[in-house]
Design a protein around this motif. Structure first.
Motif, PDB file in Angstrom:
ATOM      1  N   ARG A   1       3.313  -1.065   1.011  1.00 13.68           N
ATOM      2  CA  ARG A   1       2.320  -0.595   0.039  1.00 13.68           C
ATOM      3  C   ARG A   1       2.956  -0.065  -1.250  1.00 13.68           C
ATOM      4  N   PRO A   2       4.079   0.658  -1.183  1.00 10.46           N
ATOM      5  CA  PRO A   2       4.693   1.109  -2.435  1.00 10.46           C
ATOM      6  C   PRO A   2       5.076  -0.035  -3.371  1.00 10.46           C
ATOM      7  N   ASP A   3       5.380  -1.219  -2.829  1.00 11.74           N
ATOM      8  CA  ASP A   3       5.665  -2.377  -3.684  1.00 11.74           C
ATOM      9  C   ASP A   3       4.431  -2.744  -4.509  1.00 11.74           C
ATOM     10  N   VAL A   4       3.268  -2.691  -3.863  1.00  9.10           N
ATOM     11  CA  VAL A   4       2.017  -2.990  -4.555  1.00  9.10           C
ATOM     12  C   VAL A   4       1.746  -1.950  -5.640  1.00  9.10           C
ATOM     13  N   LEU A   5       1.970  -0.677  -5.310  1.00 10.62           N
ATOM     14  CA  LEU A   5       1.752   0.385  -6.289  1.00 10.62           C
ATOM     15  C   LEU A   5       2.708   0.242  -7.472  1.00 10.62           C
ATOM     16  N   GLN A   6       3.959  -0.118  -7.195  1.00  7.28           N
ATOM     17  CA  GLN A   6       4.916  -0.327  -8.285  1.00  7.28           C
ATOM     18  C   GLN A   6       4.466  -1.482  -9.167  1.00  7.28           C
ATOM     19  N   ARG A   7       4.002  -2.548  -8.560  1.00  2.00           N
ATOM     20  CA  ARG A   7       3.518  -3.705  -9.324  1.00  2.00           C
ATOM     21  C   ARG A   7       2.354  -3.328 -10.237  1.00  2.00           C
TER      22      ARG A   7
END
Length: 321
Positions: free
Chosen positions: A41-47
């Motif tokens: 999920r943090p990858d999505v938030l970073q994106r």
């Protein structure tokens, strides 16, 4: 090397493949030829532009966990050899053919696991071990409530808590997800879309709650917890601002805590790695099994993010090279 970069803050389509210079290992680092990278999920938030990389981490290549083969060593690295198969927790840059990792934050790939399975281990295991067992102090015979049991964190928490001798309750969003949580060992599963978990669990003696929801779950968590209970937050997707009845907190002597992992320094992560290697790694393949739902090719990272945002999966999603 090829890497997936975030070209701008936005939807999955902003993830594009690009060529980047091969990194070189620093004194205490190893260079890993990546075979698989976990999606979190943090990858999505970073994106989306909500979760910037910490200092020193890749600002536009997401990815917090990888598995692969060591192809170069820093001058001070003595623990590993070229050719070793490892998985690693990293602060960013995992969606690439090569990535640097601190040598002390790598672990050997457990026997019998694929690269995809190994890549699904670090982020969730580090998060669960630190928050449930270190911060939450879960002990044998206690009762853990995990919100969102069918995801990567939840599926890990259920298995590790059961392996430690705890009683586990969890919430999930439909009958398939509830059945999945049961298959992992959860003792009580509440379909939060059809049932109120406070009503179902009110007579249970809950000692520790692992919550990533926040919002109106906060007051219910406080009501459920036994005296000397521990409420641990790792996210707050339904709201970070809550009303606190301090009298309840004082009367029950409840500890409210939480953490984020990505920005912690290498010294902290290295100590966590040593503990996980000693206490969790022996369980893998027996009491604990990585839960990979689907694999995507590196170049299909945008499709993987789009699928992740549907929520229609169990366990983890992984990119493979």
């Amino acid at each position: 090397m090829n890497a997936i970069i975030i070209t701008a803050a936005g939807g999955p389509d902003v993830l594009q493949i690009a060529s980047r210079q091969d990194p070189s290992a620093g004194e205490y680092q190893v260079l890993i030829e990546v075979r698989a990278a976990g999606i979190n999920r943090p990858d999505v938030l970073q994106r989306k532009g909500y979760y910037p990389a910490p200092p020193g981490a890749s600002v536009d290549i997401p990815g917090l966990e990888v598995s692969g083969v060591i192809v170069a060593l820093g001058s001070a690295v003595t623990r590993w050899e070229i050719g070793d198969k490892v998985c690693a927790l990293i602060p960013g840059g995992g969606y690439a053919e090569l990535v640097l990792a601190d040598a002390d934050v790598c672990l050997p790939i457990p026997s019998g696991l694929s690269f995809a399975e190994a890549a699904a281990l670090p982020e969730t295991i580090y998060t669960v071990y630190d928050n449930v067992f270190r911060r939450g102090g879960l002990k044998q015979g206690e009762h853990l409530l995990v919100h969102g049991g069918s995801g990567g964190i939840g599926s890990t928490a259920i298995q590790l808590a059961k392996a430690s001798g705890a009683f586990v309750s969890t919430t999930a969003g439909n009958s398939d997800k509830c059945a999945y949580c049961k298959s992992l060992g959860a003792d009580i599963v509440v379909d939060y879309k059809r049932q109120d978990f406070l009503s179902i669990l009110r007579d249970q003696k809950v000692n520790v709650v692992l919550d990533s929801i926040g919002g109106d779950y906060f007051e219910k968590n406080i009501d459920l917890l036994m005296p000397d209970g521990r409420l641990v937050y790792i996210n707050a997707v339904n709201g970070k601002n809550v009303a606190v009845d301090l009298m309840k907190v004082m009367q029950k002597r409840i500890v409210i805590t939480g953490s984020t992992l990505r920005a912690r320094d290498v010294t902290f992560k290295a100590q966590l790695t040593r503990e996980i290697g000693a206490f969790v790694w022996p369980l893998i393949g027996a009491s604990f099994k990585p839960q990979v739902y689907r694999e995507f090719k590196l170049e299909d990272a945008a499709a993987a993010h789009e699928f992740m945002e549907t929520g229609n999966f169990l366990g983890k999603l992984v990119l493979t090279i």
